[in-house]
Design an enzyme around this catalytic site. Structure first.
Site, PDB file in Angstrom:
ATOM      1  N   CYS A   1      -2.415  -4.204   1.052  1.00 36.85           N
ATOM      2  CA  CYS A   1      -3.959  -4.989   1.021  1.00 36.85           C
ATOM      3  C   CYS A   1      -4.666  -5.145  -0.085  1.00 36.85           C
ATOM      4  O   CYS A   1      -4.621  -4.009  -1.194  1.00 36.85           O
ATOM      5  CB  CYS A   1      -5.011  -4.001   1.958  1.00 36.85           C
TER       6      CYS A   1
ATOM      7  N   THR B   1      -7.699  -4.600  -1.168  1.00 41.63           N
ATOM      8  CA  THR B   1      -8.581  -3.660  -1.760  1.00 41.63           C
ATOM      9  C   THR B   1      -8.273  -2.679  -2.984  1.00 41.63           C
ATOM     10  O   THR B   1      -8.715  -1.930  -2.696  1.00 41.63           O
ATOM     11  CB  THR B   1      -9.475  -3.423  -0.576  1.00 41.63           C
TER      12      THR B   1
ATOM     13  N   GLU C   1     -11.076   5.542   7.732  1.00 43.84           N
ATOM     14  CA  GLU C   1     -11.472   4.365   7.916  1.00 43.84           C
ATOM     15  C   GLU C   1     -11.357   3.773   9.749  1.00 43.84           C
ATOM     16  O   GLU C   1     -11.322   4.238  10.189  1.00 43.84           O
ATOM     17  CB  GLU C   1     -10.755   3.027   7.686  1.00 43.84           C
TER      18      GLU C   1
ATOM     19  N   ARG D   1       2.174   6.665   0.322  1.00 42.03           N
ATOM     20  CA  ARG D   1       0.866   7.038   0.007  1.00 42.03           C
ATOM     21  C   ARG D   1       0.750   8.513  -0.151  1.00 42.03           C
ATOM     22  O   ARG D   1       1.542   9.127   0.370  1.00 42.03           O
ATOM     23  CB  ARG D   1      -0.005   7.283   1.195  1.00 42.03           C
TER      24      ARG D   1
ATOM     25  N   ARG E   1     -17.377   6.517   4.527  1.00 38.16           N
ATOM     26  CA  ARG E   1     -16.695   7.001   6.012  1.00 38.16           C
ATOM     27  C   ARG E   1     -17.238   7.994   6.535  1.00 38.16           C
ATOM     28  O   ARG E   1     -17.670   8.716   6.973  1.00 38.16           O
ATOM     29  CB  ARG E   1     -15.036   6.963   5.769  1.00 38.16           C
TER      30      ARG E   1
ATOM     31  N   ARG F   1      -7.565   6.670  -4.089  1.00 35.75           N
ATOM     32  CA  ARG F   1      -9.262   7.038  -3.108  1.00 35.75           C
ATOM     33  C   ARG F   1      -9.720   8.585  -3.453  1.00 35.75           C
ATOM     34  O   ARG F   1      -8.059   9.329  -2.894  1.00 35.75           O
ATOM     35  CB  ARG F   1      -9.257   6.416  -1.636  1.00 35.75           C
TER      36      ARG F   1
ATOM     37  N   GLU G   1       0.656   1.914   5.682  1.00 37.47           N
ATOM     38  CA  GLU G   1       0.133   1.097   5.030  1.00 37.47           C
ATOM     39  C   GLU G   1       1.082   0.476   4.310  1.00 37.47           C
ATOM     40  O   GLU G   1       1.383  -0.706   3.280  1.00 37.47           O
ATOM     41  CB  GLU G   1      -0.707   0.504   5.168  1.00 37.47           C
TER      42      GLU G   1
ATOM     43  N   ARG H   1      -5.909  10.467  -3.589  1.00 37.54           N
ATOM     44  CA  ARG H   1      -4.509   9.763  -2.453  1.00 37.54           C
ATOM     45  C   ARG H   1      -4.192   8.145  -3.814  1.00 37.54           C
ATOM     46  O   ARG H   1      -5.098   7.483  -4.173  1.00 37.54           O
ATOM     47  CB  ARG H   1      -4.786   9.701  -1.370  1.00 37.54           C
TER      48      ARG H   1
HETATM   49  P1  ADP Z   1      -7.161   6.363   3.291  1.00 34.04           P
HETATM   50  O1  ADP Z   1      -7.887   7.653   2.915  1.00 34.04           O
HETATM   51  O2  ADP Z   1      -5.296   6.624   3.432  1.00 34.04           O
HETATM   52  O3  ADP Z   1      -7.492   5.403   3.355  1.00 34.04           O
HETATM   53  P2  ADP Z   1      -8.069   7.251   6.171  1.00 34.04           P
HETATM   54  O4  ADP Z   1      -9.335   6.726   5.388  1.00 34.04           O
HETATM   55  O5  ADP Z   1      -7.811   6.665   6.728  1.00 34.04           O
HETATM   56  O6  ADP Z   1      -6.662   6.037   4.630  1.00 34.04           O
HETATM   57  O7  ADP Z   1      -7.665   8.566   5.966  1.00 34.04           O
HETATM   58  C1  ADP Z   1      -6.505   9.021   6.041  1.00 34.04           C
HETATM   59  C2  ADP Z   1      -7.097   9.712   6.624  1.00 34.04           C
HETATM   60  O8  ADP Z   1      -7.545  11.869   5.375  1.00 34.04           O
HETATM   61  C3  ADP Z   1      -8.222  10.707   7.772  1.00 34.04           C
HETATM   62  O9  ADP Z   1      -7.339  11.738   8.543  1.00 34.04           O
HETATM   63  C4  ADP Z   1      -9.111  11.204   7.188  1.00 34.04           C
HETATM   64  O10 ADP Z   1     -10.236  11.975   7.674  1.00 34.04           O
HETATM   65  C5  ADP Z   1      -8.967  12.211   5.693  1.00 34.04           C
HETATM   66  N1  ADP Z   1      -9.654  12.872   4.640  1.00 34.04           N
HETATM   67  C6  ADP Z   1      -9.862  11.918   3.719  1.00 34.04           C
HETATM   68  N2  ADP Z   1     -11.349  12.362   2.809  1.00 34.04           N
HETATM   69  C7  ADP Z   1     -11.013  13.639   3.318  1.00 34.04           C
HETATM   70  C8  ADP Z   1     -10.850  14.971   2.436  1.00 34.04           C
HETATM   71  N3  ADP Z   1     -12.107  14.969   0.858  1.00 34.04           N
HETATM   72  N4  ADP Z   1     -11.070  15.941   3.730  1.00 34.04           N
HETATM   73  C9  ADP Z   1     -10.221  15.958   3.940  1.00 34.04           C
HETATM   74  N5  ADP Z   1      -9.983  14.976   4.918  1.00 34.04           N
HETATM   75  C10 ADP Z   1     -10.030  13.658   4.434  1.00 34.04           C
HETATM   76  C1  CIR Z   2     -10.127  -5.894   6.677  1.00 38.96           C
HETATM   77  O1  CIR Z   2     -10.361  -6.703   6.679  1.00 38.96           O
HETATM   78  O2  CIR Z   2     -11.298  -5.604   7.124  1.00 38.96           O
HETATM   79  C2  CIR Z   2      -8.724  -4.501   7.514  1.00 38.96           C
HETATM   80  N1  CIR Z   2      -7.522  -5.703   6.986  1.00 38.96           N
HETATM   81  C3  CIR Z   2      -9.119  -3.636   6.672  1.00 38.96           C
HETATM   82  C4  CIR Z   2      -9.540  -4.180   5.205  1.00 38.96           C
HETATM   83  C5  CIR Z   2      -9.692  -2.476   4.508  1.00 38.96           C
HETATM   84  N2  CIR Z   2      -8.860  -2.191   3.587  1.00 38.96           N
HETATM   85  C6  CIR Z   2      -7.440  -1.310   4.568  1.00 38.96           C
HETATM   86  O3  CIR Z   2      -7.791  -0.466   4.916  1.00 38.96           O
HETATM   87  N3  CIR Z   2      -6.793  -1.261   3.371  1.00 38.96           N
END
Ligand code: ADP
Ligand code: CIR
Length: 358
Positions: A272, A274, A315, A230, A310, A281, A226, A127
């Site tokens: 953010c 980060t 997250e 995305r 994660r 990601r 956010e 993403r």
């Molecule tokens: P982001 O990836 O946008 O930072 P999250 O960590 O919250 O946000 O992940 C968003 C969603 O994508 C979650 O439901 C997570 O389980 C899913 N996800 C992330 N990586 C994978 C993957 N490789 N396969 C399937 N689902 C994934």
């Molecule tokens: C923190 O400072 O822990 C939260 N604001 C999340 C930081 C990670 N970044 C994000 O989810 N985009």
């Protein structure tokens, strides 16, 4: 009474926040009393204040970072604080320049499941986060501006062809059962994130938020969460090359119609800090039951390969059945292509260790 509340509010703006003893946030580390006094009346060119910038980290002592920007200009206006946070988190100096490249021709991304058999990688996802240059970020956008972002997004979605063609669903029109299913299947963002709530990113929720996807759900776009966009490519299995290429193609198309907020120094501007740079990601859901039971070793390999670990629901979630979400940790100062390679190399190393423990 109203006047008293106003006076109190004014006083609040002047008072150095009391950070919890337990807080390990970069905000707490770098916002000294002196720096607070220097910045306490500063606003960026969209009117975003220091108090807004730090509100999430003050309200959530377990924040690791603790700040969310209000616009591209926040990174200039609050540079004395944000530069330090960016320098530590990204290991990135104030004179560095960010390069974009989606060219993975030099890399031999072999399908993880062809390389290792299908017992390890469940699914692959990449993403990127993007925002529009002409608007404040979600923390500081007005209701009307947010509607306009959604309207522009829908226009862009209509121009997609072939595999990218799909449907946009407004969040407010999805039933609870539909949303639950989409979240469980890892397609939809979570709601009610307390970190995002306290920086203003969830104002007027669920208005102007939504999800676009093709029928196969291999290409998806989240709108006004956010970040304003995305953009996501994902599929079952371990074909990183295919997932990455699909996203590269989509990015090229959207980039032609949308003017994204990008600077030479920080790359893609994100809410953010980060996510600055690529906003990318690249992750796999990977089964590592043996290695993960040795937490110290697992973490140390992850660190060596610049990986983020994660839980299975993204997250701040837990692993289930030894399956982890493993992704590139770096975002800034390296190209999209290089960071996909980070993930590729790191995941191969983790799987090799898992195999050796059998
Ligand atoms: P982001 O990836 O946008 O930072 P999250 O960590 O919250 O946000 O992940 C968003 C969603 O994508 C979650 O439901 C997570 O389980 C899913 N996800 C992330 N990586 C994978 C993957 N490789 N396969 C399937 N689902 C994934
Ligand atoms: C923190 O400072 O822990 C939260 N604001 C999340 C930081 C990670 N970044 C994000 O989810 N985009």
């Amino acid at each position: 009474v109203n006047e008293l509340i106003e006076v109190e509010k004014q006083l609040q703006l002047e008072i150095y926040p009391s950070f919890a003893q337990s807080s390990k946030s970069l905000l707490k580390k770098y916002l000294s009393r002196e720096l607070f006094d220097e910045l306490k009346h500063v606003q960026d060119n969209t009117g975003y204040t220091l108090q807004q910038l730090i509100s999430s980290g003050v309200a959530n002592p377990d924040s690791s970072i603790g700040v969310y920007a209000g616009s591209t200009d926040s990174y200039r206006a609050f540079a004395p604080l944000l530069d330090k946070i960016i320098e530590e988190y990204h290991n990135y100096g104030v004179n560095s320049k960010h390069i974009q490249s989606w060219d993975i021709n030099a890399y031999n991304f072999e399908d993880f499941n062809i390389k290792h058999g299908s017992n390890y990688v469940v699914s692959t996802r990449v993403r990127i986060a993007r925002n529009l240059a002409k608007f404040p970020l979600g923390t500081n956008i007005s209701r009307e501006q947010r509607q306009e972002v959604e309207r522009l997004a829908m226009q862009a979605f209509n121009s997609f062809e072939g595999e990218l063609k799909g449907t946009y669903f407004q969040l407010g029109k999805l039933t609870n059962a539909e949303k639950k299913q989409l979240k469980e299947d890892h397609f939809l963002f979570k709601e009610g994130d307390r970190f995002l709530k306290s920086c203003g990113c969830e104002r007027d929720w669920p208005e102007s938020r939504g999800i676009f996807h093709n029928p196969q759900k291999t290409f998806l776009v989240w709108v006004n969460e956010e970040d304003q966009f995305r953009i996501i490519s994902m599929q079952n299995g371990g074909n990183l090359r295919e997932v990455f290429q699909r996203l590269a193609t989509a990015h090229e198309i959207i980039n032609k119609v949308a003017e994204f907020a990008i600077t030479e120094h920080l790359g893609a501007i994100t809410t953010c800090p980060t996510n600055l740079g690529t906003g990318m990601r690249a992750s796999v859901h990977v089964k590592l039951p043996l290695l993960s039971s040795d937490e110290k070793r697992f973490k140390s390999i992850a660190e060596q390969y610049n990986l983020d670990i994660r839980g299975i629901d993204g997250e701040h979630s837990e692993s289930k059945g030894g399956v982890f979400d493993v992704s590139n940790k770096r975002r800034l100062g390296y190209s999209e292509a290089q960071l996909a390679l980070d993930m590729y190399n790191g995941v191969n190393a983790l799987i090799e260790v898992e195999k050796s423990l059998k």
